[in-house]
Scaffold this motif. Structure first.
Motif, PDB file in Angstrom:
ATOM      1  N   ASN A  96      43.465  65.292  84.403  1.00 46.04           N
ATOM      2  CA  ASN A  96      42.197  65.180  85.077  1.00 46.04           C
ATOM      3  C   ASN A  96      41.569  64.255  85.811  1.00 46.04           C
ATOM      4  O   ASN A  96      41.996  64.022  86.715  1.00 46.04           O
ATOM      5  N   VAL A  99      44.262  63.893  89.167  1.00 46.29           N
ATOM      6  CA  VAL A  99      42.862  64.658  90.190  1.00 46.29           C
ATOM      7  C   VAL A  99      41.935  63.885  91.081  1.00 46.29           C
ATOM      8  O   VAL A  99      41.976  64.330  92.072  1.00 46.29           O
ATOM      9  N   GLN A 100      41.025  63.675  89.907  1.00 47.09           N
ATOM     10  CA  GLN A 100      40.016  63.678  90.737  1.00 47.09           C
ATOM     11  C   GLN A 100      40.458  61.558  91.212  1.00 47.09           C
ATOM     12  O   GLN A 100      39.703  62.027  92.020  1.00 47.09           O
ATOM     13  N   TYR A 103      42.048  62.602  94.784  1.00 46.72           N
ATOM     14  CA  TYR A 103      40.625  63.309  95.582  1.00 46.72           C
ATOM     15  C   TYR A 103      40.155  62.274  96.219  1.00 46.72           C
ATOM     16  O   TYR A 103      39.743  61.759  97.610  1.00 46.72           O
ATOM     17  N   THR A 216      39.122  71.943  98.031  1.00 52.86           N
ATOM     18  CA  THR A 216      39.032  71.317  97.449  1.00 52.86           C
ATOM     19  C   THR A 216      38.580  73.283  96.467  1.00 52.86           C
ATOM     20  O   THR A 216      38.144  72.703  95.703  1.00 52.86           O
ATOM     21  N   LEU A 219      40.998  73.066  93.849  1.00 52.73           N
ATOM     22  CA  LEU A 219      40.949  72.403  92.619  1.00 52.73           C
ATOM     23  C   LEU A 219      39.635  72.411  92.080  1.00 52.73           C
ATOM     24  O   LEU A 219      39.832  72.336  90.743  1.00 52.73           O
ATOM     25  N   ARG A 220      38.657  73.003  92.467  1.00 49.42           N
ATOM     26  CA  ARG A 220      37.723  72.943  91.709  1.00 49.42           C
ATOM     27  C   ARG A 220      38.130  74.379  91.045  1.00 49.42           C
ATOM     28  O   ARG A 220      36.981  73.949  89.825  1.00 49.42           O
ATOM     29  N   LEU A 228      38.930  69.754  89.221  1.00 54.83           N
ATOM     30  CA  LEU A 228      38.804  68.758  89.952  1.00 54.83           C
ATOM     31  C   LEU A 228      36.817  68.986  90.283  1.00 54.83           C
ATOM     32  O   LEU A 228      36.323  70.332  89.556  1.00 54.83           O
TER      33      LEU A 228
END
Length: 469
Positions: A96, A99-100, A103, A216, A219-220, A228
């Motif tokens: 995670n 990923v964060q 982005y 986006t 990813l969420r 995300l």
């Protein structure tokens, strides 16, 4: 990871056969790249059909410059792919933070490229010796285009994250939607509103932000703990350090590689022929589809090699390289021949009223398109080495074998040809620097690849035998 693969249809890169999963992974990347390339190509076709040759030259003269600025950051996004892919292959569970962080880097780099492009647009075009009758329109197009860079970078880093997990289909769908928006608004702004190059640039900006919104959302929707969260964006130092280590050499290599392309574009501009600039730019767009297909294979190579390097599977690393080289030739060679065979008809899409521009475009296709598969083989070897977490040598080899070589060619061989030959002959002399540089660079990279595989194999055997790596 099992939930993610089931929901996203991700490709298993570390088990089973290589060829079919590689094709399954790469095909959406190829189609995504084609759609992305359509953003600029549709711009040129629309202005060529409804505005004129000078507008084609204006849009086309910005292509190398846009690539020069944006591809450094795209190289860093590839570092994010390698980082995540290696961790997945090594069995890392919680990705995670990566990923964060990836982005968030996309947002930051998008803002940086936006400000840089808008402020320095005219100065950079002047430096490239853009013809004076083209400069105002090219500057306007470039400044509007760079407003969309935050959207472009967010999508690029989002796609890099999904690609590391093995999901290449979602970005394809998002680019298809964005491409449709780009075409519709191109026609609306140019044909109905009469906005010319400003209209096509605005349409591209809209499509870039749409693709960012869509990626986006994907990813969420990832399974926890990889999802995300826009409320938890971060810049994790250790993740940034690894992404930069893997990505900056790639970005620098691409940027320096494109520097030679920018210098060649400047040399083309120095021949002071609007028809030549328009023909060269149009042929470059046609070649772009060949290059996009080949670089997509290389991107598949970096993801597969990254995961198998993380898993320390030397046998699969060799298979991945063999498959990727086979696909580079199988894709690049036929496409290059087809582009040359259909060249005049394709060039008429861009230049319906310029016979001279078409002939200059054909001159480029006959030299570059038919040999472009050599570039694909070179890039595939570079990406394979990067996927094995070796980043410095590909940078050095590419800079020496391609960039430095071309710069020397531009400042030694080309001036003599320009003084002693006509425009067309001098143009041919300029172009043959490409295939020569690809052969030289590939040879060096291939030798390094063989040595790297031997080192990884020895290291893996040492670990299995209890010897410290």
């Amino acid at each position: 990871m099992k939930n993610f693969k089931r929901n996203a249809g991700a490709v298993n890169m570390t088990e089973g056969p290589v060829l079919l999963p590689f094709i399954r992974y790469t095909l959406p990347v190829v189609l995504s790249g084609m759609l992305s390339l359509l953003f600029n190509t549709v711009d040129m076709v629309v202005v060529g059909q409804f505005v004129g040759e000078s507008a084609v030259a204006a849009v086309g003269s910005t292509t190398s410059l846009i690539g020069f600025i944006t591809n450094f950051f795209l190289g860093i996004s590839m570092g994010a792919t390698v980082k995540l892919a290696t961790d997945i292959g090594a069995g890392e569970k919680n990705l995670n933070r990566a990923v964060q962080t990836a982005y968030t880097l996309g947002i930051i780099f998008g803002l940086v490229t936006c400000l840089t492009g808008c402020i320095l647009a005219e100065n950079m075009l002047v430096w490239m010796k853009t013809p004076s009758d083209v400069l105002p329109q090219a500057t306007l197009y470039l400044r509007i285009y760079f407003i969309g860079q935050p959207g472009f970078m967010i999508f690029s880093f989002g796609r890099a994250i999904l690609s590391a997990f093995g999901d290449t289909r979602s970005p394809l769908c998002y680019l298809a939607a964005a491409g449709a928006v780009n075409v519709v608004f191109n026609l609306f702004f140019v044909v109905i509103c009469g906005q010319g190059v400003a209209g096509v640039a605005a349409a591209t900006v809209m499509s870039q932000f749409l693709s960012a919104i869509l990626v986006t959302g994907r990813l969420r929707a990832l399974e926890e703990p990889h999802r995300l969260s826009l409320k938890k964006l971060m810049l994790e130092k250790t993740v940034i350090a690894r992404i930069m280590y893997l990505g900056v050499p790639s970005g620098l290599q691409t940027m320096l590689f494109l520097m030679s392309t920018v210098l060649i574009q400047s040399s083309v501009n120095s021949l002071n022929s609007t028809s030549l600039v328009a023909g060269n730019s149009s042929a470059t767009n046609i070649e772009g589809f060949i290059y996009t297909a080949m670089i997509s294979v290389a991107q598949g190579c970096i993801a597969f090699s990254g995961q198998n390097y993380g898993a320390r599977s030397v046998v699969r690393l060799k298979k991945v390289y063999q498959v990727s080289i086979f696909l580079e030739i199988a894709v690049g060679a036929p496409m290059g021949l087809a582009a040359c065979f259909c060249g005049r008809d394709l060039l008429r899409l861009f230049l319906p009223d310029s016979a001279a521009g078409i002939e200059y475009g054909m001159a480029r296709l006959q030299v570059i398109a038919v040999t472009y598969f050599l570039c694909g083989i070179m890039d595939c070897t570079t990406y394979m080495i990067r996927g094995m977490n070796r980043t410095i040598f590909p940078l050095v080899a590419t800079v020496a074998g391609s960039v430095v070589f071309r710069i020397i060619w531009i400042f030694t061989v080309f001036p003599r040809a320009r003084r002693g030959l006509g425009i067309t002959q001098a143009y041919h002399i300029l172009l043959i620097s490409y295939p020569i540089s690809w052969i030289v660079t590939f040879t060096v990279l291939f030798l390094y690849y063989l040595a790297a595989v031997r080192n990884i194999q020895a290291e893996t055997e040492g670990r299995r035998g209890g010897t410290p790596p």
